[in-house]
Design an enzyme around this catalytic site. Structure first.
Site, PDB file in Angstrom:
ATOM      1  N   ARG A 121       5.649   5.416  23.417  1.00 52.88           N
ATOM      2  CA  ARG A 121       5.264   6.570  22.594  1.00 52.88           C
ATOM      3  C   ARG A 121       6.192   6.797  21.402  1.00 52.88           C
ATOM      4  NH1 ARG A 121       4.372   8.861  27.907  1.00 52.88           N
ATOM      5  NH2 ARG A 121       2.134   8.873  28.369  1.00 52.88           N
ATOM      6  N   LYS A 143       3.365   5.060   6.737  1.00 45.90           N
ATOM      7  CA  LYS A 143       2.012   4.629   7.086  1.00 45.90           C
ATOM      8  C   LYS A 143       2.098   3.296   7.822  1.00 45.90           C
ATOM      9  CE  LYS A 143      -1.294   6.606   3.832  1.00 45.90           C
ATOM     10  NZ  LYS A 143      -2.315   6.272   2.805  1.00 45.90           N
ATOM     11  N   GLU A 185       1.128  -2.049  -7.792  1.00 42.97           N
ATOM     12  CA  GLU A 185       1.525  -0.733  -7.270  1.00 42.97           C
ATOM     13  C   GLU A 185       2.427   0.013  -8.265  1.00 42.97           C
ATOM     14  OE1 GLU A 185       0.377   0.878  -4.835  1.00 42.97           O
ATOM     15  OE2 GLU A 185      -0.594  -0.620  -3.556  1.00 42.97           O
ATOM     16  N   LYS A 224       7.253   8.776  -4.617  1.00 42.17           N
ATOM     17  CA  LYS A 224       6.549   8.741  -3.332  1.00 42.17           C
ATOM     18  C   LYS A 224       7.211   9.649  -2.314  1.00 42.17           C
ATOM     19  CE  LYS A 224       4.288   5.782   0.008  1.00 42.17           C
ATOM     20  NZ  LYS A 224       3.903   4.406   0.392  1.00 42.17           N
ATOM     21  N   GLU A 234      -1.372  13.105   4.607  1.00 42.96           N
ATOM     22  CA  GLU A 234      -2.435  12.822   3.640  1.00 42.96           C
ATOM     23  C   GLU A 234      -3.621  13.777   3.745  1.00 42.96           C
ATOM     24  OE1 GLU A 234      -5.066   8.996   2.466  1.00 42.96           O
ATOM     25  OE2 GLU A 234      -2.937   8.563   2.737  1.00 42.96           O
ATOM     26  N   ARG A 238      -0.871  13.676  -0.991  1.00 39.39           N
ATOM     27  CA  ARG A 238      -0.645  12.245  -0.709  1.00 39.39           C
ATOM     28  C   ARG A 238      -1.871  11.395  -1.028  1.00 39.39           C
ATOM     29  NH1 ARG A 238       2.725   9.546   4.344  1.00 39.39           N
ATOM     30  NH2 ARG A 238       2.642   7.423   3.521  1.00 39.39           N
ATOM     31  N   ASN A 242      -3.569   6.936  -3.494  1.00 41.24           N
ATOM     32  CA  ASN A 242      -4.683   6.010  -3.310  1.00 41.24           C
ATOM     33  C   ASN A 242      -5.363   5.643  -4.627  1.00 41.24           C
ATOM     34  OD1 ASN A 242      -4.453   5.948  -0.460  1.00 41.24           O
ATOM     35  ND2 ASN A 242      -5.551   7.899  -0.320  1.00 41.24           N
ATOM     36  N   HIS A 245      -7.357   2.402  -5.075  1.00 32.03           N
ATOM     37  CA  HIS A 245      -7.422   1.739  -3.775  1.00 32.03           C
ATOM     38  C   HIS A 245      -8.810   1.710  -3.139  1.00 32.03           C
ATOM     39  CE1 HIS A 245      -3.109   1.658  -4.102  1.00 32.03           C
ATOM     40  NE2 HIS A 245      -2.980   1.099  -2.926  1.00 32.03           N
ATOM     41  N   HIS A 259      -3.284  -7.823  -2.781  1.00 26.68           N
ATOM     42  CA  HIS A 259      -3.505  -6.378  -2.741  1.00 26.68           C
ATOM     43  C   HIS A 259      -3.218  -5.743  -4.105  1.00 26.68           C
ATOM     44  CE1 HIS A 259      -3.576  -2.264  -1.291  1.00 26.68           C
ATOM     45  NE2 HIS A 259      -2.401  -2.075  -1.874  1.00 26.68           N
TER      46      HIS A 259
END
Length: 372
Positions: A121, A143, A185, A224, A234, A238, A242, A245, A259
């Site tokens: 966990r 993320k 990016e 960021k 998000e 946040r 994107n 994206h 990417h």
């Protein structure tokens, strides 16, 4: 700041779940790793490319600690590989005071971070990003995910690393394709941050110069970190991260482009849509798309077949950023330093995307594949 100098920078990212440290600068790994590995059981996730280049580095800092070498490539960011990592963690006898180190690019950071989130966990995680993209973006913010059913990052968790170590020594071995991937990016951050936008505009002739690109890591990370502190999960701000994206992910899955290059194409097409619908200011949008074109011109230039763009658009249907009701939701640049959410019904999105792609091809000399 030049990341090839002696100056070390620290950024602290405070969220409800954890306060993490981001150490940026030449020698960051040598400075931070000895204390982070001390007196605990450590487990390293890396990939075959990084292991081939930095096997000695891993042995130096992690000694006889367990190292899981993932085959390189996005296609290995899946449940089978995640299960293999977790199984090895169990066999290694890790416990809740153990620590996982994700040493690699975006794929390693995503799957390694998710393994840390799931094992018992949640155990401590340190991200050691080794690509420009991961150092400027994906290694920061917590993320984690794997792909499923042809959809990127659809299964994952928000799980903050206790530390991120950004050391430019890793970037010296990156091939040009990975540098361009990171550039995608960085241009995204230019769309969100007026200061980074002006820096890139003023230095558009340096988009292939590594030292200049490395100097943009710190402002991108600071931007960021500020966004993630405000909105870790998000639900609001946040979503700005994107930009490019929604369409970018669809093109990435369909074309095999990196990417970052896919995000550049996504930014170009979505900004055109946003200008057409009055969401993005025309003058600013034209400046931004001109910058994106300059970035797309940086070699190597990947091939993209816009004759299939209508079918490629189908892949945007499953994007996790979409709202209920079937609309396609995009985060787009609206003005310098400002962004907006912009949605279109799917059929309208597909129609407008095809028109934007035709316009982009005309701008790039009639064939998006031929410009070198």
């Amino acid at each position: 700041m030049s990341l090839t100098g002696e100056k070390m920078e620290e950024v602290f990212l405070k969220t409800p779940s954890l306060e993490g440290r981001i150490t940026i600068g030449e020698g960051a790994a040598a400075l931070r790793l000895p204390s982070l590995v001390k007196e605990r059981k450590n487990f390293v996730v890396t990939d075959s490319n990084v292991f081939a280049l930095y096997g000695e580095f891993l042995r130096e800092y992690f000694g006889d600690g367990e190292v899981f070498v993932l085959p390189a490539g996005e296609e290995n960011k899946n449940f089978q590989r995640l299960f293999e990592i977790l199984k090895r963690m169990t066999e290694a006898g890790l416990h809740r005071t153990s620590r996982l180190f994700a040493v690699g690019g975006g794929v390693v950071g995503d799957i390694g971070g998710l393994a840390a989130a799931l094992y018992m966990r949640g155990i401590s995680c340190v991200q050691v990003p080794t690509t420009l993209l991961a150092q400027a973006d994906s290694g920061v913010g917590g993320k984690t995910a794997v792909d499923l059913g042809g959809v990127k990052n659809v299964v994952g968790a928000f799980y903050q690393p206790c530390e991120v170590i950004v050391d430019p020594m890793f970037l010296s071995t990156l091939p040009p394709r990975e540098i361009k991937c990171g550039l995608g990016e960085l241009v995204k951050y230019a769309a969100l941050d007026g200061g980074i936008f002006e820096l890139l505009k003023a230095n558009a002739d340096k988009l292939s110069e590594r030292e200049f690109l490395f100097s943009l890591i710190l402002p991108s990370v600071k931007h960021k970190a500020k966004v993630v502190e405000e909105d870790e999960k998000e639900t609001g701000e946040r979503k700005s991260l994107n930009v490019g994206h929604t369409t970018g992910h669809a093109l990435e899955l369909a074309s095999g482009l990196s990417h970052g290059e896919s995000v550049l194409w996504g930014m170009l097409l979505e900004t055109k849509l946003a200008m057409k619908y009055g969401v993005c200011a025309r003058e600013y949008g034209e400046e931004l798309t001109a910058l994106v074109h300059r970035a797309l011109d940086v070699p190597p230039v990947g091939k993209i077949d816009f004759s299939r763009v209508r079918s490629d658009a189908e892949k945007a249907r499953a994007d996790k950023k979409n709202a209920e009701g079937g609309g396609i939701c995009m985060s787009v640049a609206a003005a310098k330093g400002k962004w907006a959410l912009f949605s279109l019904p799917f059929e309208k999105y597909r129609e407008e995307l095809a028109e934007a792609a035709r316009e982009a091809e005309r701008e790039r000399g009639g064939d998006a594949n031929e410009k070198n």
